[in-house]
Design an enzyme around this catalytic site. Structure first.
Site, PDB file in Angstrom:
ATOM      1  CB  ALA A   1       0.793  -3.845   5.770  1.00  0.00           C
TER       2      ALA A   1
ATOM      3  N   GLY B   1      -0.379   0.210   2.190  1.00  0.00           N
ATOM      4  CA  GLY B   1      -1.571   0.399   2.730  1.00  0.00           C
ATOM      5  C   GLY B   1      -2.168   2.091   2.826  1.00  0.00           C
TER       6      GLY B   1
ATOM      7  CD  GLU C   1      -4.017  -0.827  -0.928  1.00  0.00           C
ATOM      8  OE1 GLU C   1      -3.530  -1.215  -0.133  1.00  0.00           O
ATOM      9  OE2 GLU C   1      -4.486  -1.294  -1.771  1.00  0.00           O
TER      10      GLU C   1
ATOM     11  CD  GLU D   1       0.876  -2.252  -1.496  1.00  0.00           C
ATOM     12  OE1 GLU D   1       1.311  -1.874  -2.453  1.00  0.00           O
ATOM     13  OE2 GLU D   1       0.000  -1.808  -0.771  1.00  0.00           O
TER      14      GLU D   1
END
Ligand code: NAD
Length: 702
Positions: free
Chosen positions: A66, A105, A108, A128
């Site tokens: 992120a 992310g 992901e 995270e």
């Protein structure tokens, strides 16, 4: 061809649409990247000439995670779950070509694809929790479908980063491609069968193994709320859509938590600390051969830390016997690492072989950098630096590990004060991350740059400090300890103070820490300073009395606590009697303190002394002080460090506490003018700029 908006572009290779992200430095998922990805996936899905999609981060990269700066702003569409959902819903096969970091992310996104091809330098992980969060775009739901619940709990709660081989072994990567990764992905994409993890069941696991993984994660987490949430949400992974909704709600709540904000603050602080105004374009001096003088507790640890960084180390002691004892300390440190499984036998042997013990000072002539770690005594250090000046080669960096002594005085005994610097390692030096780089008045800029480069090479967290008694860390720590002792004299027990600190998040309370390091060190320092101490400063002599009774802490089986043969500690009636005696002599009627009062008082005195260090230019920024305490003194990470925590408490409340501390502690505990000014203006340390201090000092940079 069909170029989309940078930083995300689309190119066609036959029937394959390649989505390329190019957003320096690491392809972080900022709004423009999310928007670009979403547009690209939608456009390629709608294009009848496209049969399959490839997502690439370019050579050496994928998507490192992120954009952490955006996390402190209100969420802004498109959200990452929208991007991941678009990939998941795409009717055509999607291949991830992962040449570098696919973290958070980025991982992901990769997990939403049908096939994950990695290059040899690929890194995968849902990291995270390191920022006090959980994965927020399906990671907690897709990973268990791939590796099972127990493994997913371990990977997510540890925030583990897997290298290509390990990611392959666990199934996060389907293949590691040695050759041209993108070409391989393009060639393979049209024939890839659809394999969306969202459509797969969670493998039937073993409830006991899941519970064991959860218990291990909770134990390691020490109360970090994200860990409990991660476990809860991963365990809810049975029904995909429900799990996804739970995950998103937990993610959004955690994003606003005090812990996550503190961890984000430290994330930026860690990157900022190595930047020193004026050094931006200064090149470090070359470093290959290094030497350490003094092979005691610190010298041996420093030698190991240097050898771990791949440097060859000459370890100089007073005579052959002391040198041999030093090498034995080094060998013991490596043996411990081999025993615990952190190193293989072969690695232990190889690293130990990088350290050469000697009593021959002429060997120092070859060193590019020398770290002195002999006794904490100015006369001893001055003598060593005079001798070093005579043998060291021109341009060698001459460093000292002194904890408190005047760096300018040490530099002044040499003919080359510009080459002298403080490298203040913390015990155990091969484990603790903090390296305080102490800058004497005459140090050359490239000497500081060399120290910073060395810290990076050693994996240490540097914090640059000016030269004063105790630099940043020990200077503030001294006030913290003094006020902990004041609290004891005024009525709190050492156990109550320690319990309050542990409840705040410290691994150990200050009295237990003192016992572990040995009470004799601070005792010697107090004796050294006795002549110059301000008589208006309140002096608590309980610690002196402990030392004078031979209670030096753990090493003598007794200090603030009594220790049994197994190292277990307990309150000691002898100490209670000593404390009672001290109170009686000063006619102090003991009062009681709640844990919160203890926490607030000690936090306030730390921040107050930190404000003084900032105003004097000893610390460059408040966040450097936070790092020193988090990485060198066990301050809980989730509290962000003393200056950050003071900002959260509110500086007006801090001033009130500092006034109480001043009333109790006398001279030396006065409220810092900078603290008073910031509190008056309703500001915090976090938004204070070092340039303000330069302005106050007539434009002079410290
Ligand atoms: P120590 O007593 O364990 O080791 C000092 C070593 O230096 C001994 O082995 C001694 O033989 C050697 N030595 C003394 N004079 C020498 C000389 N002239 N030539 C070569 N070797 C010589 O002490 P330590 O705890 O390792 O501390 C060393 C330094 O590190 C001190 O300046 C101390 O303030 C600093 N320091 C200590 C800690 C800590 O927690 N112990 C933490 C940070 C910094």
């Amino acid at each position: 061809m069909d170029a989309v908006t940078p930083p995300v572009t689309v190119a066609r290779h036959g029937a394959v649409g390649v989505i390329a992200i190019d957003f320096a430095p690491v392809n972080a998922l900022s709004k423009a990247v999310r928007q670009g990805l979403l547009d690209a996936v939608r456009a390629l899905e709608a294009d009848p000439d496209v049969a399959a999609l490839v997502i690439s981060g370019g050579p050496g990269r994928f998507i490192a995670g992120a954009d952490i700066r955006e996390m402190s702003q209100p969420p802004d569409a498109p959200f990452l779950p929208d991007v991941v959902a678009a990939i998941d819903a795409c009717a055509k096969p999607v291949v991830a070509a992962i040449a570098g970091a696919a973290l958070g992310g980025g991982c992901e996104i990769a997990l939403a694809c049908d096939l994950r091809l990695g290059g040899p330098k690929a890194l995968m992980g849902l990291t995270e929790t390191r920022l006090g969060l959980i994965p927020g775009a399906g990671g907690t739901q897709r990973l268990p479908r791939l590796v099972g619940v127990a493994q997913a709990i371990a990977l997510i709660c540890e925030g583990r980063v897997l290298k290509a081989g390990d990611a392959l072994a666990l199934g996060l990567l389907d293949e590691v491609v040695e050759g041209d990764l993108l070409a391989e992905a393009i060639a393979r994409a049209p024939g890839v069968p659809k394999r969306r993890l969202s459509a797969l069941p969670v493998p039937a696991g073993d409830a006991a193994a899941d519970e064991a993984a959860a218990a291990r994660a909770r134990k390691a987490a020490k109360g970090v709320p994200a860990i409990d949430e991660a476990i809860r949400v991963i365990r809810a992974a049975g029904e995909f859509a429900t799990g996804l909704a739970l995950e998103r709600a937990a993610f959004l709540a955690l994003r606003e938590s005090a812990e996550a904000k503190a961890l984000r603050h430290l994330f930026f602080a860690e990157r900022e600390a190595g930047k020193v105004p004026g050094l931006e374009s200064v090149a470090p001096r070359p470093l290959e051969a290094v030497a350490v003088i003094g092979a005691g507790t610190m010298g041996a640890g420093i030698a190991v830390a240097l050898a771990d960084a791949g440097l060859s180390v000459t370890l100089v002691e007073r005579d052959g016997e002391a040198a041999a004892a030093g090498l034995q300390r080094v060998a013991d440190l490596y043996a411990r690492q081999v025993k615990s499984g952190r190193l293989t036998d072969a690695q232990g042997v190889e690293r130990r072989a990088r350290v050469t013990p000697t009593a021959d000072w002429s060997r120092l002539a070859a060193a590019d950098l020398v770290v002195e770690a002999a006794f904490e005594d100015l006369a001893v250090k001055a003598d060593i630096f005079r001798r070093l000046d005579a043998v060291a080669k021109p341009g060698a960096v001459l460093a000292t590990n002194t904890s408190y002594l005047d760096l300018d005085a040490i530099a002044a005994v040499t003919s080359r004060p510009q080459d002298v610097v403080g490298l203040h390692f913390f015990a155990p030096a091969n484990v603790m991350k903090l390296l305080e780089v102490v800058r004497p008045a005459l140090a050359a800029p490239d000497v500081i740059a060399t120290a910073l480069a060395l810290a990076k090479r050693m994996g240490k967290q540097p914090v640059v400090a000016g030269n004063c008694d105790g630099f940043i860390g020990n200077r503030i720590y001294a006030l913290y300890r003094r006020h902990a002792e004041v609290l004891v004299e005024d009525g709190a027990s050492p156990q109550a103070v320690d319990a309050a600190l542990e409840a705040y998040g410290f691994a150990m309370g200050i009295f237990a820490v003192s016992d572990m390091s040995g009470l004799d060190i601070a005792y010697a320092m107090r004796k050294r300073r006795a002549a110059t101490r301000d008589p208006a400063e309140r002096y608590v002599s309980i610690a002196d009395r402990l030392v004078e009774q031979g209670r030096l802490g753990r090493k003598t089986g007794a200090g603030w606590y009594a220790y049994d043969a197994a190292g277990g500690k307990s309150a000691d009636p002898v100490v209670e009697a000593l404390i009672a005696e001290g109170r009686a002599e000063k006619a102090i009627v003991p009062r009681s303190f709640t844990p919160e009062q203890i926490q607030r008082r000690l936090l306030a005195v730390m921040a107050n002394e930190g404000a003084k260090a900032l105003a004097e230019g000893i610390a460059l920024r408040a966040s450097d002080i936070d790092l020193a305490f988090v990485h060198g003194y066990g301050f809980p990470r989730t509290r962000g460090g003393p200056m950050w925590a003071a900002d959260q408490m509110g500086l007006r409340a801090v001033v009130t506490e500092v006034e109480a501390a001043h009333a109790a502690g006398g001279a030396g505990s006065e409220p810092a003018p900078l603290l008073l000014a910031l509190a008056r203006d309703g500001r915090g340390f976090a938004d204070w700029q070092p340039t303000e201090q330069a302005e106050q000092q007539g434009g002079q940079q410290p």
